[in-house]
Design an enzyme around this catalytic site. Structure first.
Site, PDB file in Angstrom:
ATOM      1  N   HIS A 306       1.452  -2.892   8.862  1.00 38.69           N
ATOM      2  CA  HIS A 306      -0.001  -2.810   8.941  1.00 38.69           C
ATOM      3  C   HIS A 306      -0.435  -3.034  10.377  1.00 38.69           C
ATOM      4  CE1 HIS A 306      -4.240  -3.548   8.100  1.00 38.69           C
ATOM      5  NE2 HIS A 306      -4.020  -2.911   6.970  1.00 38.69           N
ATOM      6  N   ASP A 363      -0.732  -0.951  -0.431  1.00 36.12           N
ATOM      7  CA  ASP A 363      -0.301   0.256  -1.150  1.00 36.12           C
ATOM      8  C   ASP A 363       1.071   0.132  -1.796  1.00 36.12           C
ATOM      9  OD1 ASP A 363      -2.545   1.914  -0.662  1.00 36.12           O
ATOM     10  OD2 ASP A 363      -1.910   2.146   1.412  1.00 36.12           O
TER      11      ASP A 363
END
Ligand code: ACO
Length: 430
Positions: A306, A363
């Site tokens: 991320h 996700d």
């Protein structure tokens, strides 16, 4: 504004830059007058160090794994609220009381239908059309059917938001039904936001759908966890497009397009495709870990890493827990869950991932839950878009209402092309 300053020295000349401090202690150098005073711009590809705005909506600390909406921790909101309640919080800044929540829900019911003419648009997409492309097109098209409203008062803002939140849910479910060639199921006034969506997706005239409370609770949680994430790629897109004075529907349509990318919201679909590939390869984890680490291979572990989180993504922690619970409640035995958990364990004990602070993101496990609910893989990113909508609307509104700092988004560049040269007529060109 803090009283603190920083000093920047360029070629023996010193400049003073104000320091801006956020309410949670985040710090920024205010360079708004930099070019005017020094002649320099900053170069920051991917905006890794650039704050594009100040905002009162969401706080995120990627080092500590903290995510708060309007000051409330994501964990408490996901545990105790409905998605509609959180949407209200993001939009207005305060949690609604019972009456305010009921009124907002009433608006959602009022706006749940879409204009019948809009339904004909679905007929002209090819059967294999991608749901995210359909969604982005249809949301843009809404601007032709529904009036633009000013977002000056909370009352007007709630109407605008309820209309879009309610209609996107109907559009998403209709696009799925159309892709299946099934008759459309219209919204019902007696069902909750999530219950209504599930019913429009899965009810069939020959086989009525029974709304499972566990599925509704999990979907609520997932939508809350996706509802905002400050200046991510799609939200920044919404702000950038909106900064040119574009209407809300069109700005959000652009955000949906940005979200579609596999490096952003499209990762939830990419994760499932990756886990399926590992499954087909007889759980050959080593092959995929090797590919992910190879700088010459474009493959990456989807759902890992991320830009902001350098520790656990707090959303992923909640989703992982919800995943196991939902599969158990629905009596679903999905081999992909075991594969995902093993892959996470292997990656998290590998130096490559440890040294780069790569952890599972939002996700990584969400797709497994959607699968268990019966939602097809190509609809996963549409689910993300439904969840992110309150955040997009809140950011667009915050920007539009900012009369002091609102500027058209227009970054600069450092030009590295040829220097000015003489034009060569075509007959003289080699
Ligand atoms: N698999 C393998 N290596 C990775 C991964 C990954 N998933 N993510 C990052 N890396 C590596 C990079 O190759 C780079 O290595 P290097 O230093 O040797 O060059 C290093 O980690 C830093 O990565 P960057 O790409 O510079 O980090 P950035 O902040 O630009 O990218 C991103 C963040 C796009 C999320 C990235 O981690 C990624 O591609 N992840 C996979 C896609 C994904 O899951 N996206 C969803 C993100 S959550 C969301 O948007 C909703």
């Amino acid at each position: 504004m803090s009283e603190k300053h920083a000093t920047l020295t360029i070629e023996d000349k010193s400049y003073t830059l104000p320091i801006v401090e956020g309410t949670e202690g985040d710090k920024a150098l205010d360079i708004r007058t930099l070019r005017k005073t020094t002649g320099y711009i900053t170069l920051d590809s991917g905006y890794m160090n650039t704050g594009s705005c100040s905002s009162e909506i969401t706080f995120l600390d990627g080092e500590l794994g903290i995510l708060n909406y309007r000051g409330y921790g994501i964990e408490e909101l996901a545990e105790n609220c409905s998605f509609v309640e959180v949407a209200y919080l993001l939009l207005i800044g305060e949690l609604p009381n019972r009456e305010q929540l009921n009124d907002f829900r009433g608006l959602m019911s009022r706006f749940a239908l879409i204009h019948e003419d809009l339904i004909h648009f679905f007929d002209h997409f090819p059967p294999k059309a991608k749901p995210m492309s359909i969604l982005s097109t249809m949301v843009n098209t809404l601007s032709n059917f529904y009036p633009e409203m000013r977002e000056d008062s909370d009352e007007e803002l709630l109407i605008i938001a309820a209309r879009l939140l309610s209609k996107i849910r109907t559009l998403a479910a209709f696009s799925y039904k159309k892709s299946e060639g099934h008759p459309l199921i219209y919204p019902r006034y007696d069902l909750s936001y999530c219950g209504n969506f599930l019913n429009m997706m899965f009810d069939k005239p020959v086989k009525p759908y029974v709304v499972h409370p566990e599925v509704v609770a999990t979907l609520n949680k997932l939508l809350i966890l996706h509802a905002d994430h400050e200046q991510n790629c799609s939200t920044s897109t919404v702000r950038l497009v909106g900064s040119a004075g574009v209407n809300l529907y069109t700005s959000i349509s652009a955000g949906i397009s940005a979200l579609w990318g596999p490096l952003h919201g499209g990762a939830n679909q990419a994760v499932i495709e990756m886990l399926e590939a590992i499954h087909r390869d007889n759980n050959d984890f080593e092959k995929y870990i090797k590919k992910a680490k190879d700088p010459n291979d474009k493959f990456r572990l989807s759902g890992f890493g991320h830009r902001v989180y350098k520790t656990f993504d707090p959303r992923a922690t909640i989703i992982k827990q919800a995943c196991a619970q939902t599969l158990k409640a629905l009596n679903v035995d999905d081999p992909l869950l075991e594969i995902a958990m093993q892959l996470e364990e292997i990656a998290r004990s590998d130096d490559y991932f440890i040294s780069r602070n790569l952890y599972p993101n939002v996700d990584f496990y969400s797709g497994i839950i959607y699968r268990a609910m019966g939602i097809p893989t190509n609809m996963f990113t549409v689910m993300f878009a439904m969840g992110r909508l309150p955040g997009w609307i809140s950011h667009w509104t915050e920007m539009m209402q900012d009369t002091k700092d609102r500027k058209i988004g227009r970054p600069r560049q450092v030009y590295l092309g040829p220097k000015k040269r003489d034009f060569v007529p075509i007959h003289e060109r080699k």
